[in-house]
Scaffold this motif. Structure first.
Motif, short mmCIF file in Angstrom:
data_model
loop_
_atom_site.label_atom_id
_atom_site.label_comp_id
_atom_site.label_asym_id
_atom_site.label_seq_id
_atom_site.Cartn_x
_atom_site.Cartn_y
_atom_site.Cartn_z
N MET A 1 0.90 -1.06 -0.07
CA MET A 1 -0.07 -0.05 0.04
C MET A 1 0.83 1.26 -0.01
O MET A 1 0.36 2.23 -0.46
N ASN A 2 2.00 1.10 0.52
CA ASN A 2 2.94 2.36 0.78
C ASN A 2 2.92 3.07 -0.48
O ASN A 2 3.02 4.55 -0.51
N ALA A 3 3.37 2.53 -1.70
CA ALA A 3 3.49 3.32 -2.76
C ALA A 3 2.41 3.73 -3.33
O ALA A 3 1.90 4.71 -4.07
N ARG A 4 1.03 3.19 -3.19
CA ARG A 4 -0.35 3.42 -3.64
C ARG A 4 -0.46 4.91 -2.84
O ARG A 4 -1.38 5.85 -3.60
N LEU A 5 -0.31 4.93 -1.80
CA LEU A 5 -0.41 6.19 -0.78
C LEU A 5 0.41 7.33 -1.31
O LEU A 5 0.18 8.52 -0.93
N VAL B 1 3.45 16.64 13.64
CA VAL B 1 3.99 16.92 12.30
C VAL B 1 4.36 15.58 11.48
O VAL B 1 4.97 14.99 11.76
N PRO B 2 3.14 15.20 10.82
CA PRO B 2 3.11 13.96 10.32
C PRO B 2 4.11 13.59 9.08
O PRO B 2 4.63 14.95 8.51
N VAL B 3 4.42 12.62 8.79
CA VAL B 3 5.30 12.38 7.53
C VAL B 3 4.35 12.35 6.49
O VAL B 3 3.85 11.47 6.12
N PRO B 4 4.83 13.40 5.58
CA PRO B 4 4.13 13.51 4.16
C PRO B 4 4.52 12.44 3.05
O PRO B 4 5.70 12.08 3.18
N ALA B 5 3.79 12.09 2.23
CA ALA B 5 4.10 11.09 1.35
C ALA B 5 4.97 12.03 0.43
O ALA B 5 4.53 13.33 0.33
N ASP B 6 5.75 11.35 -0.41
CA ASP B 6 6.64 11.83 -1.25
C ASP B 6 6.06 12.55 -2.72
O ASP B 6 6.60 13.48 -3.12
N THR B 7 4.84 11.70 -2.93
CA THR B 7 4.36 11.93 -4.26
C THR B 7 2.79 11.89 -4.10
O THR B 7 2.20 11.50 -3.04
N LEU B 8 2.05 12.10 -5.08
CA LEU B 8 0.72 12.09 -5.14
C LEU B 8 0.23 10.41 -4.95
O LEU B 8 0.81 9.63 -5.67
N PRO B 9 -0.74 10.19 -4.46
CA PRO B 9 -1.26 8.77 -4.53
C PRO B 9 -1.71 8.35 -5.77
O PRO B 9 -2.11 9.22 -6.63
N ILE B 10 -1.86 6.91 -5.94
CA ILE B 10 -2.51 6.41 -7.11
C ILE B 10 -3.46 5.58 -6.51
O ILE B 10 -3.33 4.29 -6.37
N LEU B 11 -4.78 5.91 -6.56
CA LEU B 11 -5.72 5.23 -5.99
C LEU B 11 -6.57 4.54 -7.14
O LEU B 11 -7.78 4.97 -7.46
N LEU B 12 -5.70 3.67 -7.79
CA LEU B 12 -6.16 3.04 -8.99
C LEU B 12 -5.62 1.60 -8.71
O LEU B 12 -4.46 1.25 -8.85
#
Length: 345
Positions: free
Chosen positions: A209-213, A247-258
């Motif tokens: 799931m990590n990469a999807r988020l 201060v949460p850890v933001p994702a490095d890029t936009l999610p791909i919810l596909l």
């Protein structure tokens, strides 16, 4: 000119296969009323099927989020420090009376998904019996509607660091190489309410799931803010474990919810005419441009690129559908799939 045994067009339907079994299918066979003789090639010209994959695919590991946690920042990446927050597949049916799980479903927004993951990370959101590396209350998830990015926050007591899908410790965990009794399972209706008889949760190696988020860095990659405090295996742009709950850890890029981005179509009559990283007999790769449970319609362009390796005599045709990871693209049995071909002589 078309004749009885030399038609110009051929349409294949999943509903025409009376031998489809089970609740889902990823392949079907049509027996031809009249054999096709002397064809030199074929080309897919249209395809219609239901996008049966949710935003997070039930079948290939996209339901499991992995991270490391430790009371100290240094040396956080160890097998013992690996944790998993997961959803159960949408088709999961629990053992009678079992309620300690959070299901996958159709998520209308990123905020809905973040709320479900926070529920899965909290008390009663999962079961340590069936997810042995789950610990309640360590992380919370959020979704920023302005930046369109997910974030994960620690609880202020332990450091956390998202893990890469290809991290050797993540792969070891999924395969149960070091500790088979830590493999993640599901207490489904056909189990005996014990870990030993429980069902394995589906996964595909090197996919989580990590990469999807949006936490998409690979194990060996270095983020843009890599520095002296960064640690290999902390798959974020800084590579630094976080302790802060505010201060949460933001994702490095936009999610791909596909759940699936492309569907490969393979034909038994396209003998070696096309191939990809998974197998031969590829006739087309179809992009998904429909929402979950909507009809995905595809029409090829006008360029003639037939598969020129076809049998001289065709009595039946088998269609197989695979997703981006090479896993079966499963479609419920009550949903039809139609494949249109043109034939060349």
């Amino acid at each position: 000119m078309a004749t009885l045994n030399r038609p110009n067009r051929l349409t294949l339907n999943a509903f025409s296969d009376a031998n489809r079994a089970g609740s889902q299918y990823s392949r079907f066979t049509n027996t031809l009323k009249n054999p096709i003789l002397g064809a030199k090639g074929c080309q897919l010209v249209n395809a219609d099927f239901v996008n049966s994959s949710l935003q997070l695919n039930d079948e290939n590991g996209q339901l499991m989020f992995f991270y490391y946690t430790s009371a100290t920042q240094a040396g956080i990446r160890t097998q013992a420090n690996l944790r998993c927050i997961r959803l159960l597949p949408s088709w999961f049916v629990p053992y009678a009376g079992f309620t300690a799980f959070t299901p996958n479903k159709y998520f209308n927004t990123g905020t809905e998904l973040a709320a479900a993951l926070t529920t899965a990370a909290a008390a009663s959101g999962d079961s340590v019996t069936y997810n042995p590396i789950w610990v309640a209350g360590q992380v919370t998830f959020s979704f920023d509607t302005t930046t369109r990015r997910f974030s994960v926050a620690a609880n202020g007591t332990n450091y956390i660091a998202p893990a890469a899908a290809d991290d050797p410790f993540v792969v070891d965990q999924l395969l149960g190489t070091t500790t088979p009794t830590n493999v993640i399972k599901m207490n489904s209706i056909n189990s005996s309410n014990t870990y030993a008889t429980a069902t394995f949760q589906p996964f595909t190696q090197n996919m989580t799931m990590n990469a999807r988020l949006g936490y998409s860095l690979s194990f060996s990659a270095r983020g843009v803010f890599w520095g002296s405090s960064s640690q290999v295996g902390c798959a974020t742009s800084s590579g630094v474990p976080s302790l802060s709950s505010s201060v949460p850890v933001p994702a490095d890029t936009l999610p791909i919810l596909l759940g699936v981005q492309n569907v490969g179509v393979y034909l038994s009559i396209s003998t070696g005419g096309g191939m990809d990283a998974f197998k031969k007999n590829l006739i087309a790769s179809i992009p998904i441009d429909a929402a979950p449970y909507a009809i995905n319609s595809y029409t090829t362009n006008s360029v003639e690129v037939p598969s020129l390796s076809t049998p001289n005599e065709m009595y039946d045709v088998t269609v197989e559908l695979l997703d981006d990871s090479g896993a079966p693209f499963l479609i419920p049995n009550n949903m039809n799939t139609q494949i249109g071909l043109v034939l060349y002589y």
